[in-house]
Design an enzyme around this catalytic site. Structure first.
Site, mmCIF file in Angstrom:
data_model
loop_
_atom_site.group_PDB
_atom_site.id
_atom_site.type_symbol
_atom_site.label_atom_id
_atom_site.label_comp_id
_atom_site.label_asym_id
_atom_site.label_seq_id
_atom_site.Cartn_x
_atom_site.Cartn_y
_atom_site.Cartn_z
ATOM 1 N N HIS A 179 0.850 -1.191 0.000
ATOM 2 C CA HIS A 179 0.000 0.000 0.000
ATOM 3 C C HIS A 179 0.878 1.230 0.000
ATOM 4 O O HIS A 179 1.932 1.236 0.638
ATOM 5 C CB HIS A 179 -0.910 0.006 1.245
ATOM 6 C CG HIS A 179 -2.054 0.944 1.130
ATOM 7 N ND1 HIS A 179 -1.948 2.287 1.399
ATOM 8 C CD2 HIS A 179 -3.347 0.734 0.761
ATOM 9 C CE1 HIS A 179 -3.126 2.856 1.198
ATOM 10 N NE2 HIS A 179 -3.990 1.952 0.808
ATOM 11 N N ASP B 16 -7.958 -5.025 0.037
ATOM 12 C CA ASP B 16 -8.476 -5.834 -1.068
ATOM 13 C C ASP B 16 -8.152 -7.310 -0.937
ATOM 14 O O ASP B 16 -8.726 -8.133 -1.652
ATOM 15 C CB ASP B 16 -7.911 -5.312 -2.399
ATOM 16 C CG ASP B 16 -8.482 -3.963 -2.743
ATOM 17 O OD1 ASP B 16 -9.687 -3.774 -2.510
ATOM 18 O OD2 ASP B 16 -7.733 -3.101 -3.235
HETATM 19 N N1 ACO Z 1 4.197 -7.993 -4.671
HETATM 20 C C1 ACO Z 1 5.537 -8.021 -4.870
HETATM 21 N N2 ACO Z 1 6.330 -6.930 -4.797
HETATM 22 C C2 ACO Z 1 5.739 -5.751 -4.526
HETATM 23 C C3 ACO Z 1 4.348 -5.643 -4.302
HETATM 24 C C4 ACO Z 1 3.558 -6.823 -4.380
HETATM 25 N N3 ACO Z 1 2.232 -6.782 -4.188
HETATM 26 N N4 ACO Z 1 4.020 -4.351 -4.050
HETATM 27 C C5 ACO Z 1 5.181 -3.668 -4.100
HETATM 28 N N5 ACO Z 1 6.212 -4.504 -4.386
HETATM 29 C C6 ACO Z 1 7.626 -4.130 -4.458
HETATM 30 C C7 ACO Z 1 7.966 -3.466 -5.791
HETATM 31 O O1 ACO Z 1 8.385 -4.407 -6.737
HETATM 32 C C8 ACO Z 1 9.055 -2.523 -5.368
HETATM 33 O O2 ACO Z 1 10.214 -3.302 -5.198
HETATM 34 P P1 ACO Z 1 11.708 -2.677 -5.462
HETATM 35 O O3 ACO Z 1 11.788 -1.446 -4.612
HETATM 36 O O4 ACO Z 1 12.618 -3.773 -5.021
HETATM 37 O O5 ACO Z 1 11.774 -2.377 -6.930
HETATM 38 C C9 ACO Z 1 8.622 -2.048 -3.982
HETATM 39 O O6 ACO Z 1 7.843 -3.133 -3.455
HETATM 40 C C10 ACO Z 1 7.817 -0.759 -3.980
HETATM 41 O O7 ACO Z 1 6.713 -0.919 -4.865
HETATM 42 P P2 ACO Z 1 5.966 0.317 -5.559
HETATM 43 O O8 ACO Z 1 5.113 -0.203 -6.645
HETATM 44 O O9 ACO Z 1 6.953 1.380 -5.891
HETATM 45 O O10 ACO Z 1 5.064 0.850 -4.341
HETATM 46 P P3 ACO Z 1 3.856 1.884 -4.452
HETATM 47 O O11 ACO Z 1 3.685 2.475 -3.115
HETATM 48 O O12 ACO Z 1 4.014 2.794 -5.620
HETATM 49 O O13 ACO Z 1 2.610 0.929 -4.832
HETATM 50 C C11 ACO Z 1 0.847 -0.611 -4.632
HETATM 51 C C12 ACO Z 1 1.693 0.464 -3.929
HETATM 52 C C13 ACO Z 1 0.360 -0.112 -6.009
HETATM 53 C C14 ACO Z 1 -0.392 -0.873 -3.761
HETATM 54 C C15 ACO Z 1 1.696 -1.885 -4.793
HETATM 55 O O14 ACO Z 1 2.091 -2.355 -3.523
HETATM 56 C C16 ACO Z 1 0.972 -2.974 -5.573
HETATM 57 O O15 ACO Z 1 1.020 -3.003 -6.803
HETATM 58 N N6 ACO Z 1 0.251 -3.902 -4.847
HETATM 59 C C17 ACO Z 1 -0.527 -4.932 -5.503
HETATM 60 C C18 ACO Z 1 -1.849 -4.344 -6.028
HETATM 61 C C19 ACO Z 1 -2.826 -4.039 -4.916
HETATM 62 O O16 ACO Z 1 -3.070 -4.861 -4.042
HETATM 63 N N7 ACO Z 1 -3.430 -2.837 -4.980
HETATM 64 C C20 ACO Z 1 -4.455 -2.412 -3.998
HETATM 65 C C21 ACO Z 1 -3.973 -1.319 -3.101
HETATM 66 S S1 ACO Z 1 -5.204 -0.910 -1.887
HETATM 67 C C22 ACO Z 1 -6.284 0.124 -2.639
HETATM 68 O O17 ACO Z 1 -5.989 0.814 -3.567
HETATM 69 C C23 ACO Z 1 -7.713 0.153 -2.173
#
Ligand code: ACO
Length: 432
Positions: free
Chosen positions: A310, A367
């Site tokens: 998140h 979620d």
């Molecule tokens: N699985 C594996 N790796 C992940 C995940 C995940 N679910 N989420 C983040 N990471 C990793 C990324 O690869 C990145 O790794 P790195 O730094 O080694 O390159 C690091 O964690 C940071 O990830 P970002 O995408 O930059 O984090 P951001 O804060 O921008 O994104 C998000 C947050 C979009 C929620 C992300 O965690 C994600 O895609 N999660 C899965 C989708 C999801 O569940 N979305 C619902 C969110 S809740 C809502 O909106 C109601």
């Protein structure tokens, strides 16, 4: 509904082009600090860059407080777990909009008003007929909510605004169920005044003119709790959209319709559907949970653990904690055995012990469990984001009203750093 008076307690100093600029610091009631750069361009000619607005406070708000490091979510100061356990969705809606918990008399009147405004104009039936049969319910809902502005065109007085707000909360379950009924080719079911908010929605979804639907109170309670958990989440993408549109003095219906469109995006409200698809995929591949976790960690692989991570919560999402327990309780009460829940729990157990997920601060978000519970309650997968929309409605309304009443509100108009071609002469067609 007015924000508490917040006075700057300290000053930040910015050095730029050999000059020093003192910037006032605004402090919130929970101690958050915001460096006020509103005079930056006037005094230095420069702007700030903050793609995605991750560090930009766009407003002061007294509605919802989140501390992502400590996993705290509070509506008007009340912790989300207490509200989810002890309150009802309409009580929470009142709290978000008016700032205090309602008295019994206020809640009764609110409930009665919501009940008598739940029907939509009969001409809406023809409006729905215009959509293709396979239309996704989200754009249908966004269009229907925008269309409310054509049915209710009164000037924006406090009284009319109160009616618009009641109409939005009252009609949303009707519009939501119509969008579903249209997609499966069944006749629309009218709301029934004797039922509470969530029971009414379930009946409109699942009753037909041939057979009534007896609402299981366990299901209605679970829906009500899910609506509470989604009711507000401060300045997220859809809420910011509602505020941005409303800042141009667009009416409440038009602003909320834009918010629904923003929520539809897969990076925002659409993730619960993806969690279910991921769990189904793991099962179809033989149920090897560890293999999927390894794929999610592998940078060469595009897979992510959906429902994990998140932007704000870096410890745990308090809504996910409530939902995990509720999911187990509801499934047990209904006597449903869910293979998806089993896989989800294994996935969570493995991920929470894994160095990658620990070091990246990745925990289950709202979620992760909401899709499983919706599915167990019989809600079709393409309606998951519509459920989110119904829940978020009072939050959008409260934020819109707060924005409109805030004397500091200006039309939203960000700046940019231009990176295109510099001035050049027009080239005639025969010389290109
Ligand atoms: N699985 C594996 N790796 C992940 C995940 C995940 N679910 N989420 C983040 N990471 C990793 C990324 O690869 C990145 O790794 P790195 O730094 O080694 O390159 C690091 O964690 C940071 O990830 P970002 O995408 O930059 O984090 P951001 O804060 O921008 O994104 C998000 C947050 C979009 C929620 C992300 O965690 C994600 O895609 N999660 C899965 C989708 C999801 O569940 N979305 C619902 C969110 S809740 C809502 O909106 C109601």
């Amino acid at each position: 509904m007015s924000s508490p008076t917040i006075s700057p307690t300290t000053t930040a100093t910015l050095e730029y082009n050999g000059k020093s600029l003192a910037l006032p610091v605004t402090t919130g009631s929970e101690g958050e600090a915001g460096i006020d750069i509103s005079q930056l361009r006037a005094k230095t000619g420069a702007i700030t860059m903050d793609p995605g607005f991750g560090n930009t406070g766009a407003c002061k708000s007294a509605i919802t407080f989140i501390d992502g490091e400590r996993g705290i979510l509070q509506y008007r100061g009340y912790p989300i777990d207490e509200l989810a356990e002890k309150s009802t969705f309409l009580e929470v809606a009142w709290l978000l909009i008016y700032g205090e918990l309602p008295t019994a008399a206020q809640l009764k009147e609110f409930h009665e008003l919501i009940t008598v405004h739940s029907m939509v104009h009969q001409d809406f039936n023809r409006f729905f007929e215009g959509f293709p049969k396979d239309a996704h319910p989200m754009p249908v809902c966004a269009s229907a909510v925008a269309a409310l502005a054509t049915f209710y065109q009164q000037p924006e007085t406090d009284n009319n605004l109160r009616e618009s707000m009641i109409r939005l909360i009252a009609k949303m379950p009707t519009i939501a169920s119509y969008s579903y009924k249209h997609s499966i080719g069944q006749p629309f079911m009218y709301p029934m005044n004797a039922l509470d908010y969530s029971s009414n929605f379930l009946r409109m979804m699942f009753a037909t003119p041939c057979e009534d639907y007896v609402v299981n109170p366990v299901l209605a309670k679970a829906i009500d709790m899910l609506l509470i958990l989604h009711a507000d989440h401060e300045q997220n993408c859809s809420t910011s959209t509602v505020r941005v549109v409303g800042s141009s003095r667009a009416n409440l219906f038009a602003s909320v319709s834009a918010g629904i469109s923003a929520l539809w995006g897969p990076l925002h409200g659409g993730a619960n559907q993806q969690v279910i698809e991921m769990l189904d995929h793991i099962e179809a591949e033989g149920g090897d949970v560890q293999k999927f976790v390894n794929k999610a960690k592998d940078k060469k692989d595009n897979s992510r653990l959906m429902g994990f991570g998140h932007r704000v919560y870096k410890n745990f999402d308090p809504r996910a904690v409530i939902l995990k327990k509720s999911c187990t309780d509801v499934l047990n009460t209904l006597g449903i055995k869910s293979r998806q829940l089993e896989i989800a729990m294994q996935l969570e157990e493995i991920a929470l012990k894994d160095d990658y997920f620990i070091s990246h601060k990745l925990y289950p978000n709202v979620d992760f469990y909401s899709g499983i519970i919706y599915k167990a309650l019989g809600i079709p997968v393409n309606m998951f984001t519509v459920m989110f929309t119904m829940g978020r409605m009072p939050g959008w309304i409260a934020q819109w009203i707060e924005m409109r009443k805030d004397p500091e509100t200006r039309i939203v108009r960000p700046r940019q750093i231009y990176t295109g071609a510099t001035k050049r002469a027009y080239v005639p067609m025969n010389k290109r």
